[in-house]
Design a protein around this motif. Structure first.
Motif, PDB file in Angstrom:
ATOM      1  N   GLY A 137     -16.727  -0.062  -8.408  1.00  0.00           N
ATOM      2  CA  GLY A 137     -16.161   1.124  -7.770  1.00  0.00           C
ATOM      3  C   GLY A 137     -16.700   1.430  -6.383  1.00  0.00           C
ATOM      4  N   PRO A 138     -18.036   1.540  -6.195  1.00  0.00           N
ATOM      5  CA  PRO A 138     -18.555   1.818  -4.845  1.00  0.00           C
ATOM      6  C   PRO A 138     -18.196   0.737  -3.827  1.00  0.00           C
ATOM      7  N   ARG A 139     -18.152  -0.522  -4.270  1.00  0.00           N
ATOM      8  CA  ARG A 139     -17.770  -1.600  -3.349  1.00  0.00           C
ATOM      9  C   ARG A 139     -16.303  -1.441  -2.923  1.00  0.00           C
ATOM     10  N   VAL A 140     -15.432  -1.122  -3.877  1.00  0.00           N
ATOM     11  CA  VAL A 140     -14.023  -0.877  -3.546  1.00  0.00           C
ATOM     12  C   VAL A 140     -13.901   0.320  -2.609  1.00  0.00           C
ATOM     13  N   GLY A 141     -14.703   1.367  -2.864  1.00  0.00           N
ATOM     14  CA  GLY A 141     -14.682   2.538  -1.996  1.00  0.00           C
ATOM     15  C   GLY A 141     -15.083   2.209  -0.570  1.00  0.00           C
ATOM     16  N   ALA A 142     -16.132   1.396  -0.415  1.00  0.00           N
ATOM     17  CA  ALA A 142     -16.579   1.001   0.927  1.00  0.00           C
ATOM     18  C   ALA A 142     -15.521   0.151   1.623  1.00  0.00           C
ATOM     19  N   TRP A 143     -14.904  -0.786   0.885  1.00  0.00           N
ATOM     20  CA  TRP A 143     -13.832  -1.606   1.468  1.00  0.00           C
ATOM     21  C   TRP A 143     -12.670  -0.721   1.922  1.00  0.00           C
ATOM     22  N   SER A 144     -12.333   0.269   1.101  1.00  0.00           N
ATOM     23  CA  SER A 144     -11.223   1.159   1.449  1.00  0.00           C
ATOM     24  C   SER A 144     -11.539   1.980   2.697  1.00  0.00           C
ATOM     25  N   ASP A 145     -12.775   2.477   2.795  1.00  0.00           N
ATOM     26  CA  ASP A 145     -13.162   3.268   3.975  1.00  0.00           C
ATOM     27  C   ASP A 145     -13.071   2.457   5.263  1.00  0.00           C
ATOM     28  N   ASN A 146     -13.340   1.157   5.172  1.00  0.00           N
ATOM     29  CA  ASN A 146     -13.345   0.295   6.358  1.00  0.00           C
ATOM     30  C   ASN A 146     -12.044  -0.479   6.551  1.00  0.00           C
ATOM     31  N   CYS A 147     -11.066  -0.231   5.697  1.00  0.00           N
ATOM     32  CA  CYS A 147      -9.802  -0.978   5.758  1.00  0.00           C
ATOM     33  C   CYS A 147      -9.003  -0.571   7.002  1.00  0.00           C
ATOM     34  N   GLN A 148      -8.493  -1.563   7.719  1.00  0.00           N
ATOM     35  CA  GLN A 148      -7.700  -1.319   8.930  1.00  0.00           C
ATOM     36  C   GLN A 148      -6.267  -1.830   8.773  1.00  0.00           C
ATOM     37  N   SER A 149      -5.786  -1.924   7.544  1.00  0.00           N
ATOM     38  CA  SER A 149      -4.458  -2.474   7.290  1.00  0.00           C
ATOM     39  C   SER A 149      -3.363  -1.565   7.850  1.00  0.00           C
ATOM     40  N   ARG A 150      -2.268  -2.174   8.261  1.00  0.00           N
ATOM     41  CA  ARG A 150      -1.126  -1.384   8.731  1.00  0.00           C
ATOM     42  C   ARG A 150      -0.457  -0.634   7.588  1.00  0.00           C
ATOM     43  N   HIS A 151      -0.817  -0.975   6.352  1.00  0.00           N
ATOM     44  CA  HIS A 151      -0.278  -0.279   5.183  1.00  0.00           C
ATOM     45  C   HIS A 151      -1.119   0.939   4.811  1.00  0.00           C
ATOM     46  N   GLY A 152      -2.203   1.201   5.551  1.00  0.00           N
ATOM     47  CA  GLY A 152      -3.056   2.342   5.266  1.00  0.00           C
ATOM     48  C   GLY A 152      -4.406   1.916   4.714  1.00  0.00           C
ATOM     49  N   LYS A 153      -5.304   2.883   4.561  1.00  0.00           N
ATOM     50  CA  LYS A 153      -6.649   2.601   4.054  1.00  0.00           C
ATOM     51  C   LYS A 153      -6.690   2.564   2.535  1.00  0.00           C
ATOM     52  N   ARG A 154      -5.821   3.330   1.883  1.00  0.00           N
ATOM     53  CA  ARG A 154      -5.903   3.488   0.423  1.00  0.00           C
ATOM     54  C   ARG A 154      -4.782   2.752  -0.320  1.00  0.00           C
ATOM     55  N   THR A 155      -3.583   2.717   0.273  1.00  0.00           N
ATOM     56  CA  THR A 155      -2.420   2.142  -0.410  1.00  0.00           C
ATOM     57  C   THR A 155      -2.622   0.702  -0.875  1.00  0.00           C
ATOM     58  N   PRO A 156      -3.189  -0.210  -0.049  1.00  0.00           N
ATOM     59  CA  PRO A 156      -3.354  -1.590  -0.528  1.00  0.00           C
ATOM     60  C   PRO A 156      -4.177  -1.692  -1.805  1.00  0.00           C
ATOM     61  N   PHE A 157      -5.217  -0.871  -1.929  1.00  0.00           N
ATOM     62  CA  PHE A 157      -6.072  -0.923  -3.114  1.00  0.00           C
ATOM     63  C   PHE A 157      -5.358  -0.324  -4.327  1.00  0.00           C
ATOM     64  N   ILE A 158      -4.658   0.788  -4.124  1.00  0.00           N
ATOM     65  CA  ILE A 158      -3.909   1.403  -5.221  1.00  0.00           C
ATOM     66  C   ILE A 158      -2.846   0.441  -5.744  1.00  0.00           C
ATOM     67  N   PHE A 159      -2.146  -0.210  -4.832  1.00  0.00           N
ATOM     68  CA  PHE A 159      -1.054  -1.106  -5.215  1.00  0.00           C
ATOM     69  C   PHE A 159      -1.576  -2.338  -5.961  1.00  0.00           C
ATOM     70  N   CYS A 160      -2.627  -2.967  -5.440  1.00  0.00           N
ATOM     71  CA  CYS A 160      -3.159  -4.181  -6.077  1.00  0.00           C
ATOM     72  C   CYS A 160      -3.766  -3.882  -7.446  1.00  0.00           C
ATOM     73  N   ILE A 161      -4.483  -2.769  -7.557  1.00  0.00           N
ATOM     74  CA  ILE A 161      -5.053  -2.392  -8.855  1.00  0.00           C
ATOM     75  C   ILE A 161      -3.940  -2.090  -9.853  1.00  0.00           C
ATOM     76  N   SER A 162      -2.858  -1.475  -9.381  1.00  0.00           N
ATOM     77  CA  SER A 162      -1.725  -1.173 -10.266  1.00  0.00           C
ATOM     78  C   SER A 162      -1.080  -2.448 -10.800  1.00  0.00           C
ATOM     79  N   LEU A 163      -1.020  -3.491  -9.981  1.00  0.00           N
ATOM     80  CA  LEU A 163      -0.472  -4.766 -10.451  1.00  0.00           C
ATOM     81  C   LEU A 163      -1.314  -5.345 -11.590  1.00  0.00           C
ATOM     82  N   ILE A 164      -2.634  -5.214 -11.486  1.00  0.00           N
ATOM     83  CA  ILE A 164      -3.514  -5.707 -12.553  1.00  0.00           C
ATOM     84  C   ILE A 164      -3.302  -4.895 -13.829  1.00  0.00           C
ATOM     85  N   ILE A 165      -3.104  -3.585 -13.688  1.00  0.00           N
ATOM     86  CA  ILE A 165      -2.827  -2.733 -14.855  1.00  0.00           C
ATOM     87  C   ILE A 165      -1.548  -3.184 -15.554  1.00  0.00           C
TER      88      ILE A 165
END
Length: 485
Positions: free
Chosen positions: A58-86
């Motif tokens: 969790g903290p590692r994912v949080g740090a990656w999200s805080d530093n994410c520079q994706s054109r899709h946003g800082k949070r959306t890529p992580f939410i979407f990829c985790i949802s696919l695993i679910i």
């Protein structure tokens, strides 16, 4: 800018889907594992692996999200990829026996358990992980406009609504549905329903975030996974085996980093973390084992009895009544979450948190002592007050700490300058740990006492710890100034 209730509801369909999936799936999974030939220690280890993995990563994912520079946003890529695993896990669990048939018969049994346990761990850990970037997303969207407490209140409402619908769904006898026969069993009907509902809610939530006037680039997962990228991932899948040593090293590094980060946090955060931990520890113990407790203690059913016998029928009826109790718990949480701002204004943050812990302790004691079905279900519904409080107050308090630290950055408070998503992940580590500690304690007590009364006794004890811890939290500016002085 004006924020409408309807917009908040649509944005928070994602946590509603997460809780719907989690509650419905584990209402089925836990009794199924407990009534199987597996030892209680094995079941406890499987149930503990998901929260443990989420707590470490969790903290590692949080740090990656805080530093994410994706054109899709800082949070959306992580939410979407985790949802696919679910979604993948929701298919692995009911079809684990079918998947295992690809191997010879002498290996299929072990492979079946491997696929089943992997699906359970993936589902449990990813449901927990998905909350962290979403909570940071709510803060990103609404904190600067002064709507963050309202946003978390609606999030709590939607989480409780998802849980209520899940328990109501599980209270139905799915075996009598014709679709259950058509699909090959009640378990397949349950998990395919969860798959469909969650996929729909994720799409609606992402579309609502993208359409919000409070964000520019969040909520747009299009292009995250293209056909070419997907084909490349499939071709490289066998190479994952070569990455296992690196993954193990990263796992141990994440454990060390999380422990170091927690110890570096100020005393104010430690108090909030411990109160959050104690509150969730009591709730998770109750939620995890409640249906099993009602079935075995209140209805005096026997999970090991033959299918169709009276003890087995009583056990299954107890499971359904237990689901109704948890449904009412979430209904109370929905009402409390809807009026969260009014309750906090009337009672104050301190009284709201402390009284919610007190009500949970008294309700847990009533569940332990009484054998009347209406009294037990009524007491269970009262625990919804704490469920709503834990989903609103700790996060709004942490947001307040973060804001106050920027205004009065002195001494150790400068530590709050780390990324907000990482901060939420550290707070959520208390939630993850609250899954594992009760499982370890209850499993040990079950081994010693051989009595399911251990479930309710542990909830009452954890609730008392929550009352003590909640009185030590800093709730307002007066507490904050007193702490700084």
């Amino acid at each position: 800018m004006k924020l409408t209730l309807w917009e908040l509801v649509k944005v928070n369909l994602l946590p509603a889907g997460l809780d719907f999936v989690s509650c419905a799936a584990f209402t089925f999974i836990v009794p199924s594992l407990m009534s199987s030939d597996l030892q209680s220690d094995t079941v406890g280890c499987v149930l503990a692996c998901g929260p443990l993995l989420a707590m470490i990563v969790g903290p590692r994912v949080g740090a990656w999200s805080d530093n994410c520079q994706s054109r899709h946003g800082k949070r959306t890529p992580f939410i979407f990829c985790i949802s696919l695993i679910i979604l993948l896990a929701l298919l692995m669990i009911p079809y684990s026996s079918v998947i295992s048939q690809v191997l010879p018969e002498k290996y299929s049994g072990l492979f079946h358990l491997g696929v089943l346990f992997s699906g359970i761990v993936m589902l449990d850990s990813c449901v927990s992980l998905c909350y962290t970037p979403f909570e940071a997303l709510l803060d990103d969207l609404y904190e600067s406009k002064g709507f963050v407490q309202r946003a978390f209140g609606i999030k709590s409402l939607m989480v409780s609504a998802g849980g209520a619908l899940a328990y109501l769904f599980c209270s139905l006898d799915l075996k009598n549905f014709w679709l259950s026969t058509f699909l090959g069993g009640a378990d397949k009907l349950l998990f395919l329903t969860l798959f469909s509902v969650y996929a729909l809610l994720v799409m609606i939530s992402m579309a609502s975030i993208r359409a919000s006037t409070f964000t520019d680039n969040e909520g747009n997962p299009q292009g995250l996974i293209s056909i070419s990228a997907l084909s490349t991932m499939i071709l490289r899948a066998p190479l994952v085996i070569l990455k296992i040593p690196a993954a193990i090293r990263m796992l141990f590094c994440s454990i060390a980093e999380m422990i170091r980060s927690l110890f570096m946090m100020p005393n104010m955060f430690h108090r909030l973390w411990f109160a959050h931990f104690c509150g969730w520890m009591g709730l998770m113990n109750l939620i995890t084992y409640y249906t099993e407790y009602v079935a075995e203690v209140i209805f005096e059913g026997d999970p090991s009895a033959e299918v169709g016998s009276e003890p087995r029928n009583l056990y299954e009826e107890g499971i359904r009544y237990g689901s109704i109790g948890l449904f009412l718990q979430n209904i109370v949480a929905i009402v409390c979450a809807f009026y969260a701002e009014d309750i906090i204004k009337f009672m104050g943050r301190r009284n709201a948190f402390v009284y919610s812990c007190v009500s949970f302790s008294l309700a847990s004691a009533a569940i332990f002592v009484c054998r009347s079905v209406p009294v037990v279900i009524g007491a269970t519904s009262l625990t919804g007050f704490l469920l709503a409080a834990l989903q609103v107050l700790p996060y709004s308090l942490l947001s307040q700490y973060h804001k106050e630290a920027k205004t009065n950055a002195v001494g150790e408070e400068s530590i709050y300058e780390r990324g907000l998503c990482e901060m939420y992940a550290l707070l959520d580590s208390a939630y993850y740990l609250s899954h594992m500690i009760p499982i370890a304690i209850v499993t040990t007590l079950l081994t010693i006492t051989k009595s399911p009364l251990s479930y309710a006794a542990c909830s009452a004890i954890f609730g008392c710890l929550g009352v003590i811890a909640s009185t030590q939290v800093h709730y307002d500016r007066i507490d904050y100034i007193r702490y700084l002085s």
